[in-house]
Design a protein around this motif. Sequence first.
Motif, mmCIF file in Angstrom:
data_model
loop_
_atom_site.group_PDB
_atom_site.id
_atom_site.type_symbol
_atom_site.label_atom_id
_atom_site.label_comp_id
_atom_site.label_asym_id
_atom_site.label_seq_id
_atom_site.Cartn_x
_atom_site.Cartn_y
_atom_site.Cartn_z
ATOM 1 N N GLY A 166 11.125 -14.945 24.174
ATOM 2 C CA GLY A 166 10.966 -15.823 25.332
ATOM 3 C C GLY A 166 12.179 -16.697 25.579
ATOM 4 O O GLY A 166 12.443 -17.103 26.717
ATOM 5 N N THR A 167 12.938 -16.985 24.530
ATOM 6 C CA THR A 167 14.168 -17.761 24.695
ATOM 7 C C THR A 167 15.150 -17.006 25.586
ATOM 8 O O THR A 167 15.894 -17.616 26.357
ATOM 9 C CB THR A 167 14.815 -18.047 23.325
ATOM 10 O OG1 THR A 167 13.844 -18.646 22.474
ATOM 11 C CG2 THR A 167 16.011 -18.953 23.448
ATOM 12 N N VAL A 168 15.132 -15.692 25.493
ATOM 13 C CA VAL A 168 16.001 -14.872 26.345
ATOM 14 C C VAL A 168 15.589 -15.040 27.805
ATOM 15 O O VAL A 168 16.445 -15.135 28.697
ATOM 16 C CB VAL A 168 15.982 -13.394 25.905
ATOM 17 C CG1 VAL A 168 16.783 -12.529 26.851
ATOM 18 C CG2 VAL A 168 16.502 -13.259 24.485
ATOM 19 N N ALA A 169 14.286 -15.127 28.062
ATOM 20 C CA ALA A 169 13.814 -15.346 29.429
ATOM 21 C C ALA A 169 14.341 -16.677 29.964
ATOM 22 O O ALA A 169 14.762 -16.767 31.125
ATOM 23 C CB ALA A 169 12.293 -15.325 29.472
ATOM 24 N N ARG B 36 11.127 -6.791 33.272
ATOM 25 C CA ARG B 36 11.550 -5.529 33.894
ATOM 26 C C ARG B 36 12.867 -4.952 33.378
ATOM 27 O O ARG B 36 13.061 -3.739 33.455
ATOM 28 C CB ARG B 36 11.682 -5.735 35.417
ATOM 29 C CG ARG B 36 10.399 -6.082 36.087
ATOM 30 C CD ARG B 36 9.468 -4.924 36.043
ATOM 31 N NE ARG B 36 8.260 -5.241 36.797
ATOM 32 C CZ ARG B 36 7.277 -4.423 36.962
ATOM 33 N NH1 ARG B 36 7.350 -3.219 36.464
ATOM 34 N NH2 ARG B 36 6.213 -4.783 37.617
ATOM 35 N N LEU B 37 13.766 -5.801 32.898
ATOM 36 C CA LEU B 37 15.071 -5.302 32.472
ATOM 37 C C LEU B 37 14.962 -4.484 31.189
ATOM 38 O O LEU B 37 14.178 -4.823 30.305
ATOM 39 C CB LEU B 37 16.029 -6.467 32.212
ATOM 40 C CG LEU B 37 16.567 -7.212 33.417
ATOM 41 C CD1 LEU B 37 17.357 -8.437 32.963
ATOM 42 C CD2 LEU B 37 17.437 -6.315 34.265
ATOM 43 N N PRO B 38 15.760 -3.430 31.059
ATOM 44 C CA PRO B 38 15.810 -2.713 29.776
ATOM 45 C C PRO B 38 16.298 -3.668 28.678
ATOM 46 O O PRO B 38 17.055 -4.602 28.941
ATOM 47 C CB PRO B 38 16.833 -1.605 30.012
ATOM 48 C CG PRO B 38 17.022 -1.525 31.478
ATOM 49 C CD PRO B 38 16.640 -2.844 32.057
ATOM 50 N N ARG B 39 15.866 -3.410 27.456
ATOM 51 C CA ARG B 39 16.232 -4.289 26.334
ATOM 52 C C ARG B 39 17.743 -4.374 26.134
ATOM 53 O O ARG B 39 18.239 -5.367 25.617
ATOM 54 C CB ARG B 39 15.560 -3.792 25.054
ATOM 55 C CG ARG B 39 14.068 -3.998 25.059
ATOM 56 C CD ARG B 39 13.380 -3.314 23.883
ATOM 57 N NE ARG B 39 13.850 -3.731 22.583
ATOM 58 C CZ ARG B 39 13.310 -4.704 21.869
ATOM 59 N NH1 ARG B 39 12.285 -5.365 22.327
ATOM 60 N NH2 ARG B 39 13.794 -5.001 20.681
ATOM 61 N N SER B 40 18.477 -3.362 26.544
ATOM 62 C CA SER B 40 19.923 -3.351 26.333
ATOM 63 C C SER B 40 20.716 -3.826 27.551
ATOM 64 O O SER B 40 21.937 -3.722 27.560
ATOM 65 C CB SER B 40 20.364 -1.942 25.952
ATOM 66 O OG SER B 40 20.043 -1.048 27.001
ATOM 67 N N SER B 41 20.048 -4.350 28.557
ATOM 68 C CA SER B 41 20.731 -4.757 29.785
ATOM 69 C C SER B 41 21.713 -5.903 29.535
ATOM 70 O O SER B 41 21.395 -6.879 28.858
ATOM 71 C CB SER B 41 19.707 -5.212 30.830
ATOM 72 O OG SER B 41 20.367 -5.778 31.935
#
Length: 119
Positions: free
Chosen positions: A39-42, A74-79
């Motif tokens: 969630g920190t990435v969000a 929605r973004l791929p994990r490697s985006s």
Amino acid sequence: MRRWHGAEHKVVEALLLVEEGVEPEEAWWRAKALSPACGTVAAGISLPIALALFAVYPPLALLAVPLGLFLHVRLPRSSPLRLPGLLLERLFVAEPGPLEEARAREAFQRLAALLRERG
């Protein structure tokens, strides 16, 4: 707290690898403390969006959180669009120490066993 957060990530990442068919022992060693699904990435995705929207028209900045959450899902994990979030995550996550590692590994083994039982 940062180490416990990293331990939690390691358990989740290892379980995801097990679901992909990786053996549990290998999955544990391949799992990382930093997770693009955190969630920190969000929050890190939302911050630059909020700044850009605020610069255009300040009330639009309120749209940054829902938009950031939408992209996070929605973004791929490697985006590469996750990069600001991964940088922010480094402030809140650290590699687990011996105690955190032991507890996390125990939790992982129990959860992996449950996954195998449910097949």
